[in-house]
Design a protein around this motif. Sequence first.
Motif, short mmCIF file in Angstrom:
data_model
loop_
_atom_site.label_atom_id
_atom_site.label_comp_id
_atom_site.label_asym_id
_atom_site.label_seq_id
_atom_site.Cartn_x
_atom_site.Cartn_y
_atom_site.Cartn_z
N SER A 161 7.84 -20.26 -5.65
CA SER A 161 8.17 -21.18 -4.56
C SER A 161 9.14 -20.53 -3.58
O SER A 161 9.11 -20.82 -2.39
N MET A 162 9.96 -19.61 -4.09
CA MET A 162 10.99 -19.03 -3.23
C MET A 162 10.43 -17.96 -2.29
O MET A 162 11.12 -17.54 -1.37
N ARG A 163 9.19 -17.53 -2.53
CA ARG A 163 8.62 -16.45 -1.72
C ARG A 163 8.42 -16.82 -0.26
O ARG A 163 8.32 -15.94 0.59
N ILE A 164 8.36 -18.10 0.03
CA ILE A 164 8.13 -18.51 1.42
C ILE A 164 9.27 -18.03 2.31
O ILE A 164 9.06 -17.73 3.49
N TYR A 165 10.47 -17.89 1.75
CA TYR A 165 11.60 -17.39 2.54
C TYR A 165 11.36 -15.93 2.93
O TYR A 165 11.66 -15.51 4.04
N TYR A 166 10.83 -15.16 1.99
CA TYR A 166 10.51 -13.75 2.26
C TYR A 166 9.45 -13.66 3.35
O TYR A 166 9.61 -12.95 4.34
N GLU A 167 8.38 -14.39 3.16
CA GLU A 167 7.27 -14.31 4.11
C GLU A 167 7.70 -14.80 5.48
O GLU A 167 7.30 -14.25 6.50
N ASP A 221 12.33 -29.77 6.29
CA ASP A 221 12.51 -28.44 5.71
C ASP A 221 11.38 -27.51 6.20
O ASP A 221 11.09 -27.47 7.38
N TRP A 222 10.73 -26.77 5.30
CA TRP A 222 9.64 -25.91 5.77
C TRP A 222 8.52 -26.72 6.42
O TRP A 222 7.81 -26.22 7.30
N GLY A 223 8.38 -27.96 6.00
CA GLY A 223 7.39 -28.83 6.62
C GLY A 223 7.67 -29.03 8.09
O GLY A 223 6.75 -29.10 8.91
N ALA A 224 8.94 -29.10 8.47
CA ALA A 224 9.29 -29.25 9.87
C ALA A 224 8.96 -27.98 10.64
O ALA A 224 8.46 -28.01 11.76
N ILE A 225 9.25 -26.84 10.01
CA ILE A 225 8.97 -25.56 10.66
C ILE A 225 7.46 -25.35 10.78
O ILE A 225 6.95 -24.99 11.85
N ILE A 226 6.74 -25.61 9.70
CA ILE A 226 5.29 -25.45 9.74
C ILE A 226 4.69 -26.43 10.73
O ILE A 226 3.80 -26.09 11.52
N GLY A 227 5.18 -27.66 10.73
CA GLY A 227 4.69 -28.67 11.67
C GLY A 227 4.91 -28.23 13.11
O GLY A 227 4.05 -28.41 13.98
N SER A 228 6.08 -27.65 13.38
CA SER A 228 6.37 -27.16 14.73
C SER A 228 5.40 -26.04 15.10
O SER A 228 4.94 -25.96 16.24
N LEU A 229 5.08 -25.18 14.13
CA LEU A 229 4.15 -24.07 14.39
C LEU A 229 2.74 -24.59 14.64
O LEU A 229 2.03 -24.07 15.51
N ILE A 230 2.32 -25.61 13.89
CA ILE A 230 1.00 -26.21 14.14
C ILE A 230 0.95 -26.72 15.58
O ILE A 230 -0.01 -26.49 16.31
N THR A 263 -4.84 -42.37 14.44
CA THR A 263 -3.55 -41.69 14.20
C THR A 263 -3.38 -41.36 12.73
O THR A 263 -2.47 -41.88 12.07
N PRO A 264 -4.27 -40.47 12.18
CA PRO A 264 -4.03 -40.03 10.80
C PRO A 264 -2.74 -39.20 10.77
O PRO A 264 -2.40 -38.55 11.76
N ILE A 265 -2.05 -39.31 9.64
CA ILE A 265 -0.75 -38.63 9.53
C ILE A 265 -0.82 -37.57 8.44
O ILE A 265 -1.35 -37.82 7.35
N ILE A 266 -0.26 -36.38 8.74
CA ILE A 266 -0.11 -35.38 7.67
C ILE A 266 1.38 -35.26 7.37
O ILE A 266 2.20 -35.09 8.27
N LEU A 267 1.74 -35.43 6.08
CA LEU A 267 3.14 -35.36 5.64
C LEU A 267 3.40 -34.00 5.00
O LEU A 267 2.73 -33.65 4.02
N LEU A 268 4.36 -33.27 5.55
CA LEU A 268 4.62 -31.91 5.06
C LEU A 268 5.99 -31.79 4.40
O LEU A 268 7.02 -31.93 5.09
N HIS A 269 6.01 -31.51 3.10
CA HIS A 269 7.29 -31.32 2.42
C HIS A 269 7.70 -29.86 2.53
O HIS A 269 6.94 -29.01 3.00
N GLY A 270 8.92 -29.55 2.04
CA GLY A 270 9.44 -28.18 2.11
C GLY A 270 9.85 -27.67 0.75
O GLY A 270 9.29 -28.07 -0.27
N TRP A 271 10.85 -26.76 0.74
CA TRP A 271 11.34 -26.19 -0.52
C TRP A 271 12.60 -26.89 -0.95
O TRP A 271 13.46 -27.13 -0.11
N PRO A 272 12.87 -27.14 -2.24
CA PRO A 272 11.93 -27.00 -3.35
C PRO A 272 11.33 -28.36 -3.69
O PRO A 272 11.55 -28.87 -4.78
N SER A 273 10.62 -28.93 -2.74
CA SER A 273 10.13 -30.29 -2.96
C SER A 273 8.66 -30.27 -3.44
O SER A 273 8.07 -29.23 -3.65
#
Lengths: 398, 307
Positions: free
Chosen positions: B225-231, B79-88, B4-14
């Motif tokens: 860092s703010m460009r992720i919102y645009y993309e 934050d974005w980590g939750a969204i990216i994690g959900s997409l993974i 059970t390796p874990i990947i920790l995903l932070h978001g903006w502006p962390s």
Amino acid sequence: AVVSTQSTGDSDFDEMKDRLKKRIVVPNLVEPEKSPYGTPATYVNLVADHLTDSFDFNTVKDGLCQFKHFKTVIGDINLHFIHMVGSEEKKNTPIILLHGWPSTVWEFNKSIPLLVEQGYTVVAPSLPGHGFTDPPTVTGVSPSVMACAYHKLMLKLGYKRFIIHGGDFGAIIGCLLTYIYPESVIGLHNTMNPMRFGWRQMLQTLVGAVFPSLVYTTKQEEKSMHPLAKLSEKSYRGFAYVHIQSVLPDSYGYGMVDSPVGLIGWIGSTYPLVSSARDETKSAMENLQEGIKNFGLDNVCANLSIFWCMKSAQASMRIYYEFYWNDLELLSNFTIPDVPVAISNFPNEISHVTQFASKATYSNIKQFNYHDHGGHFSHVDNHDGVMGDLISFIQKIQ
Amino acid sequence: KKNTPIILLHGWPSTVWEFNKSIPLLVEQGYTVVAPSLPGHGFTDPPTVTGVSPSVMACAYHKLMIKLGYKRFIVHGGDWGAIIGSLITYMYPESVIGLHNTMNYMNFGWRQILQTLVGAVFPSLVYTSEKEKRFMHPMFKFGERMYRSFAYFHIQSVLPDSYGYGMVDSPVGLIGWIGSRFVLWSADKYGPVPEMWREGVRNFGIDNICANLAIFWVQQNALSSMRIYYEFYWNDLELLRNFSIPDVPVAISNFPNEIIHLTKFTSWTTFNNIKQYNYHDHGGHFAHIDNTEAVVGDLTSFIQKIQ
């Protein structure tokens, strides 16, 4: 009180040049001139280099010193204004020129001499937080408050009835002044027509969605509302800055007072952006280059120098907050009754409203002209067009 | 704990600084931990090309784990980590043992709408916590709250660079915007404003604010860092509005000062297998900072539950 503009300008301007020489701009994109993310680093560096290498700050001082400057206290505002007294025969039609955001009285540096030459009396105040009026130290100074302040200014100067000319927030404040004090206003001339969402705009948009040539006079009018499918994306993009500035005007602004590139990146980008056709098929730099050609790099630098020396860029954005939370209801509902109104339409303006839709705001449109060039700052890029309209309007209604 | 390796995903502006207490805690318990830096945040340079949206990052993070030899792993994000994690999890469900989010992002499906309408009249019927209730109720205040809360999202999804030059060239420009997020998102937004700032600084910690700011300043990437919102907005919005995660077990941790509050009922729109849905009495958007024990506790208990 009479003021001189010679004071601290030089040391502030030199400090800005020093900071620019040490600037941190990280242009990391492979093709920065095509950046979709807003102001490209290419533009920031272009303006920065012009400020450090070529721009002559004396032109700003000399340009402003040809006018007479004053300050007067109205309420909580220490209002700066230019006041040029004209001839006896034009005494009955003094004119107040109202600039908007993020402009300064520099916008009128060619227009005021022209009007004075023709004998008109001209008053040009600086909007709080722009140019030489300090930002208010209290909250609540919205466009309707400024309308009352400007009215009081004219009364203080002995002008019971006057002509109002404005663009951007100047147009909005001018409308409010005319609405609140119609007895004081001989005529109202706007370069930017604020959009209203009443039955006229709705009807026209629906009819125009199917038969655009029936309702729109110019290509720009048509593009602003048609096709409907693109309207929501255009609005989302177009109103983003209004949204943030009406909610958190200060949060993004500290860097604009402390850093010249922060100032250039936002405030500095607006001048060419609203002076170009903003063609979506062109790259960001291509549109900005067109805007620079129309507005003039020296004019960009002149406005930026004033904002830098007066340290007011952050506070300038607060008018959007005060407008949204205080004046939105009023602005969505009012109609100006009998006062004669003239509108000048320029192709690169940011808002295009047809004469039909304009009747929601103005009951007595005496003049509604279209021009073939010019943008949001027509005093800079179609000077003859806007001045011609103002003067012919005054002659028409006298 | 190899399986059970874990990947920790932070978001903006962390930055990965957010996990500076959590990683030792997990390592102590024997877990393998991977914590990438989001491009433009911390030590990953911003992309030099456009188009690097959250879905692209989801593929990149998945590839990272495969490269490291971890075919199946636990995803944890906020934050974005939750969204990216959900997409993974949505794109590679076979790779994800379990998904643990601290931020539940909004969806406007039938569940949200039904619940909002019922909750407008009978709030106690649908909302479990006071904050959940105040997020959506009363309805007439909702419009104003959304207008205020999403202003930053709007500008960053249209003109991320235009307001940002001052954040790279001026420390106060950086503090005024980026610095303020750590504070505001760690406090009670429904109370009096001056107290909100003091509380946020207390909860997040002034040294943690300065640590994050120091990293952003040295790396000079606040603007990008703010460009992720645009993309996100122009590439991934449709996807995020429509997807739902089928079988993979999901856990959500709810903290009172989080910026978005969704009920479990509404969460079923996105997640079909919610194994754990915990509420905590303190903590905000950065729970790893202001309620470390709870978020790490939720994560480890979730992992034990699904093994």
